[in-house]
Design an enzyme around this catalytic site. Structure first.
Site, PDB file in Angstrom:
ATOM      1  N   LYS A  64       0.843  -1.202   0.000  1.00  0.00           N
ATOM      2  CA  LYS A  64       0.000   0.000   0.000  1.00  0.00           C
ATOM      3  C   LYS A  64       0.882   1.257   0.000  1.00  0.00           C
ATOM      4  O   LYS A  64       0.592   2.223  -0.708  1.00  0.00           O
ATOM      5  CB  LYS A  64      -0.923  -0.011   1.222  1.00  0.00           C
ATOM      6  CG  LYS A  64      -2.031  -1.053   1.095  1.00  0.00           C
ATOM      7  CD  LYS A  64      -2.749  -1.320   2.409  1.00  0.00           C
ATOM      8  CE  LYS A  64      -3.710  -2.495   2.237  1.00  0.00           C
ATOM      9  NZ  LYS A  64      -4.287  -2.967   3.512  1.00  0.00           N
ATOM     10  N   GLN A 108      -4.858  -1.416   9.818  1.00  0.00           N
ATOM     11  CA  GLN A 108      -4.552  -2.723   9.209  1.00  0.00           C
ATOM     12  C   GLN A 108      -4.960  -3.850  10.159  1.00  0.00           C
ATOM     13  O   GLN A 108      -4.564  -3.874  11.319  1.00  0.00           O
ATOM     14  CB  GLN A 108      -3.035  -2.794   8.914  1.00  0.00           C
ATOM     15  CG  GLN A 108      -2.601  -4.050   8.192  1.00  0.00           C
ATOM     16  CD  GLN A 108      -3.140  -4.134   6.757  1.00  0.00           C
ATOM     17  OE1 GLN A 108      -3.171  -3.154   6.034  1.00  0.00           O
ATOM     18  NE2 GLN A 108      -3.586  -5.325   6.366  1.00  0.00           N
ATOM     19  N   ASP A 131     -10.916   2.742   3.883  1.00  0.00           N
ATOM     20  CA  ASP A 131     -11.352   1.365   3.603  1.00  0.00           C
ATOM     21  C   ASP A 131     -12.838   1.290   3.256  1.00  0.00           C
ATOM     22  O   ASP A 131     -13.315   0.260   2.793  1.00  0.00           O
ATOM     23  CB  ASP A 131     -11.138   0.524   4.875  1.00  0.00           C
ATOM     24  CG  ASP A 131     -10.054  -0.495   4.675  1.00  0.00           C
ATOM     25  OD1 ASP A 131      -9.683  -0.740   3.512  1.00  0.00           O
ATOM     26  OD2 ASP A 131      -9.591  -1.060   5.686  1.00  0.00           O
TER      27      ASP A 131
END
Ligand code: NAP
Length: 309
Positions: A64, A108, A131
């Site tokens: 990422k 995460q 997200d």
């Protein structure tokens, strides 16, 4: 002797190449960031918050961060030790919520044992929810209101659109009903006017159900559970699953070798849905940055005209 035998071969399925589409989208995002940078006064910022040292998470976070730097997003993430108490993780999230340079925050998962993810995810500012999994944003998806979309299903929708898959009036089956993938996937397909059925671990006669699908999205997290007997000839098959094989390499929930000759289009694993998930994180961040620095970005325009080369 047999005469005039027609070979029983079908054209191979189109591969829905997530790497190719992700690269095209990244180029658009990079151009957009470069174009708007002077007016915005600062680059977009994404904070990937990692707690502990889960090795798979380490790889995902590094991917990422690399993707961010390719398109000009500043990485403002933090890595906390596995023993960090919940109140300190919460304080970090609150600091990132308040930081004007941060447009997107991603916690995460999985978190180390002892940390409850629910209150921490709920603490992320919904406007910075990179997200797209905050309760408010899932509610917005349900109601068809704009907001950051869950990355994996949004990536699947982009793959289908780029392949020119017509969804209106088609029968779609989604295997899996998780909040991460299955549920938002079903909502997005329904919003595109497909008739959607969601299967789960208690579903009976799964193959009968999936054989009726024009579009089959598999997100069960069970290695190679879907074979030729589950797929209608000509169906579009999207494999969200990702698993490490004991002998090395990766596989999905679908037995690719069996299904590719039957399907009209299929995502490979790796190189299908995975790269698009990362790219949608960048899309959500750049969208939030545009909005927060005074310019609405047209989500549909960002995807317009994308196609597999
Ligand atoms: P999850 O939370 O474990 O959910 C799995 C879902 O599949 C559940 O709803 C479960 O039903 C259902 N299921 C399990 N076994 C089934 C069966 N035999 N028949 C029908 N349904 C079954 O998993 P997830 O987070 O949604 O992820 C699914 C997969 O996608 C995993 O392999 C994950 O690693 C992968 N993934 C990939 C990406 C990517 O970017 N490529 C992103 C996210 C996830 P119940 O609800 O009844 O338990």
């Amino acid at each position: 002797m047999l005469k005039n035998v027609v070979p029983l071969t079908r054209p191979m399925a189109t591969r829905l190449d997530g790497r190719q589409l992700a690269a095209q989208l990244e180029q658009r995002l990079q151009a957009l960031v470069a174009e708007r940078l002077a007016q915005a006064g600062r680059p977009p910022g994404l904070a990937v918050l990692r707690v502990g040292d889960d090795p798979a998470s380490g790889v995902y976070v590094a991917n990422k961060e690399k993707a961010c730097s390719r398109v000009g997003i500043t990485n403002l993430g933090a890595h906390l030790s596995a023993t960090t108490p919940a109140r300190e993780v919460l304080a970090t999230i609150e600091r990132l919520n308040a930081d004007p340079a941060v447009d997107g925050i991603l916690l995460q998962l999985p978190l180390p044992g002892g940390l409850d993810e629910a209150p921490l995810l709920a603490a992320i500012d919904p406007q910075k929810d990179a997200d797209g999994l905050h309760t408010l944003n899932l509610g917005r998806l349900l109601k068809g209101e704009p907001g950051p979309r869950s990355c994996t299903p949004a990536g699947v929708m982009a793959l289908l659109a780029a392949a020119g898959v017509e969804l209106a009036g088609k029968r779609a089956v989604v295997i899996g009903r998780s909040i991460l993938v299955g549920q938002p996937m079903a909502l997005m397909l329904q919003a595109a006017n497909a008739t959607v059925t969601v299967a789960h671990s208690r579903t009976q006669n799964l193959a009968e159900l999936t054989r009726a699908a024009d579009v089959l999205v598999v997100a069960a997290g069970k290695p190679q559970m879907i074979g030729a007997e589950h797929v209608k000839p000509g169906a579009v098959v999207v494999d969200v699953g990702i698993h490490r094989k004991p002998e090395g390499g990766l596989c999905g929930d679908v037995i690719f070798e069996q299904v590719e000759p039957i399907a009209s289009a299929i995502t490979p694993v790796p190189g299908g849905v995975g790269p698009m998930t990362v790219t949608m994180l960048l899309v959500n961040t750049v969208m939030a940055w545009s909005q927060r620095t005074g310019a609405e970005l047209d989500f549909d325009a960002l995807f317009a005209g994308l196609a597999f080369g």
